[in-house]
Design a protein around this motif. Structure first.
Motif, mmCIF file in Angstrom:
data_model
loop_
_atom_site.group_PDB
_atom_site.id
_atom_site.type_symbol
_atom_site.label_atom_id
_atom_site.label_comp_id
_atom_site.label_asym_id
_atom_site.label_seq_id
_atom_site.Cartn_x
_atom_site.Cartn_y
_atom_site.Cartn_z
ATOM 1 N N LEU A 169 12.798 32.937 19.583
ATOM 2 C CA LEU A 169 12.269 33.520 20.823
ATOM 3 C C LEU A 169 13.254 33.431 21.981
ATOM 4 C CD1 LEU A 169 8.565 32.317 20.672
ATOM 5 C CD2 LEU A 169 9.446 34.635 20.309
ATOM 6 N N GLU A 170 14.271 32.580 21.856
ATOM 7 C CA GLU A 170 15.276 32.450 22.909
ATOM 8 C C GLU A 170 16.352 33.529 22.815
ATOM 9 O OE1 GLU A 170 16.816 28.527 22.363
ATOM 10 O OE2 GLU A 170 15.054 27.560 23.208
ATOM 11 N N VAL A 171 16.486 34.167 21.648
ATOM 12 C CA VAL A 171 17.634 35.059 21.458
ATOM 13 C C VAL A 171 17.285 36.462 20.980
ATOM 14 C CG1 VAL A 171 19.250 33.154 21.079
ATOM 15 C CG2 VAL A 171 18.020 34.128 19.135
ATOM 16 N N MET A 172 15.984 36.766 20.845
ATOM 17 C CA MET A 172 15.591 38.091 20.372
ATOM 18 C C MET A 172 14.127 38.337 20.716
ATOM 19 S SD MET A 172 15.200 37.340 16.283
ATOM 20 C CE MET A 172 14.031 38.639 15.933
ATOM 21 N N PRO A 173 13.678 39.585 20.630
ATOM 22 C CA PRO A 173 12.260 39.871 20.864
ATOM 23 C C PRO A 173 11.378 39.192 19.817
ATOM 24 C CG PRO A 173 13.557 41.895 20.929
ATOM 25 C CD PRO A 173 14.460 40.809 20.426
ATOM 26 N N PRO A 174 10.116 38.915 20.159
ATOM 27 C CA PRO A 174 9.217 38.241 19.220
ATOM 28 C C PRO A 174 8.956 39.047 17.957
ATOM 29 C CG PRO A 174 8.163 38.572 21.368
ATOM 30 C CD PRO A 174 9.494 39.210 21.432
ATOM 31 N N VAL A 175 8.742 38.324 16.859
ATOM 32 C CA VAL A 175 8.379 38.917 15.571
ATOM 33 C C VAL A 175 7.125 38.175 15.098
ATOM 34 C CG1 VAL A 175 9.079 39.204 13.164
ATOM 35 C CG2 VAL A 175 10.756 39.504 14.993
ATOM 36 N N VAL A 176 6.133 38.923 14.640
ATOM 37 C CA VAL A 176 4.885 38.324 14.171
ATOM 38 C C VAL A 176 5.160 37.473 12.931
ATOM 39 C CG1 VAL A 176 2.585 38.837 13.259
ATOM 40 C CG2 VAL A 176 3.532 40.235 15.087
ATOM 41 N N GLY A 177 4.529 36.314 12.872
ATOM 42 C CA GLY A 177 4.670 35.447 11.718
ATOM 43 C C GLY A 177 4.824 33.998 12.132
ATOM 44 N N PRO A 178 5.030 33.125 11.151
ATOM 45 C CA PRO A 178 5.184 31.709 11.462
ATOM 46 C C PRO A 178 6.464 31.467 12.267
ATOM 47 C CG PRO A 178 5.620 32.121 9.138
ATOM 48 C CD PRO A 178 5.123 33.403 9.724
ATOM 49 N N THR A 198 12.420 32.752 9.739
ATOM 50 C CA THR A 198 11.901 33.287 8.480
ATOM 51 C C THR A 198 12.759 34.479 8.050
ATOM 52 O OG1 THR A 198 10.435 34.787 9.659
ATOM 53 C CG2 THR A 198 9.541 32.604 9.091
ATOM 54 N N SER A 199 12.619 34.899 6.809
ATOM 55 C CA SER A 199 13.374 36.061 6.319
ATOM 56 C C SER A 199 13.118 37.315 7.157
ATOM 57 C CB SER A 199 13.068 36.339 4.854
ATOM 58 O OG SER A 199 13.562 35.287 4.058
ATOM 59 N N PRO A 200 11.852 37.648 7.468
ATOM 60 C CA PRO A 200 11.632 38.830 8.313
ATOM 61 C C PRO A 200 12.259 38.680 9.705
ATOM 62 C CG PRO A 200 9.577 38.188 7.237
ATOM 63 C CD PRO A 200 10.577 37.103 6.969
ATOM 64 N N ARG A 201 12.241 37.464 10.245
ATOM 65 C CA ARG A 201 12.817 37.247 11.572
ATOM 66 C C ARG A 201 14.343 37.355 11.519
ATOM 67 N NH1 ARG A 201 9.536 33.359 13.152
ATOM 68 N NH2 ARG A 201 8.133 34.853 14.082
ATOM 69 N N ARG A 202 14.967 36.870 10.446
ATOM 70 C CA ARG A 202 16.420 37.021 10.297
ATOM 71 C C ARG A 202 16.802 38.501 10.215
ATOM 72 N NH1 ARG A 202 19.570 32.630 8.925
ATOM 73 N NH2 ARG A 202 18.402 30.704 8.720
ATOM 74 N N ALA A 203 16.033 39.272 9.447
ATOM 75 C CA ALA A 203 16.310 40.711 9.331
ATOM 76 C C ALA A 203 16.140 41.400 10.677
ATOM 77 C CB ALA A 203 15.393 41.342 8.285
ATOM 78 N N ALA A 204 15.095 41.032 11.411
ATOM 79 C CA ALA A 204 14.871 41.621 12.732
ATOM 80 C C ALA A 204 15.982 41.224 13.697
ATOM 81 C CB ALA A 204 13.511 41.186 13.276
ATOM 82 N N SER A 205 16.456 39.989 13.584
ATOM 83 C CA SER A 205 17.554 39.527 14.445
ATOM 84 C C SER A 205 18.828 40.326 14.178
ATOM 85 C CB SER A 205 17.814 38.036 14.205
ATOM 86 O OG SER A 205 18.943 37.607 14.929
#
Length: 110
Positions: free
Chosen positions: A42-51, A55-62
């Motif tokens: 949350l400090e370096v990118m927009p929020p992503v839904v999930g734990p 996480t893998s989805p958050r890394r891909a979104a980053s």
């Protein structure tokens, strides 16, 4: 608070040379950012839904987020009759494409 002279770091003993080097951002470096940053997503990118956490989805979104901000070409648009803008963009090395009256420019960031 006084600024530091160029080439020094606040943690360097006696204000000696900085222990940090800057390197161009490329795909390899971009993939290492989540681990190297030591930051909460949350400090370096927009929020992503999930734990929470990386996480893998958050890394891909980053990767997608930072790729779009740092590695993809910058774009601009103008009109065909705006000779000044077209000239400036071409002088900066932009690739210009025309579709009717719309002119789109892509400027490489690297």
């Amino acid at each position: 608070m006084r600024g530091l002279p160029p080439g020094t770091a606040s943690g360097a003993a006696g204000g000696g040379p900085a222990l940090i080097t800057l390197a161009p951002l490329d795909e390899r470096a971009l993939a290492r950012l989540p681990d190297a940053a030591g930051a909460d997503p949350l400090e370096v990118m927009p929020p992503v839904v999930g734990p929470p956490g990386w996480t893998s989805p958050r890394r891909a979104a980053s990767l997608a987020f930072h790729r779009g901000r740092s590695l993809d070409p910058a774009t601009a648009s103008t009109t065909a009759d705006n000779v000044g803008a077209r000239s400036l963009l071409a002088g900066l090395g932009a690739m210009l494409t025309t579709d009717g009256d719309e002119v789109r420019a892509e400027l490489p960031l690297r």
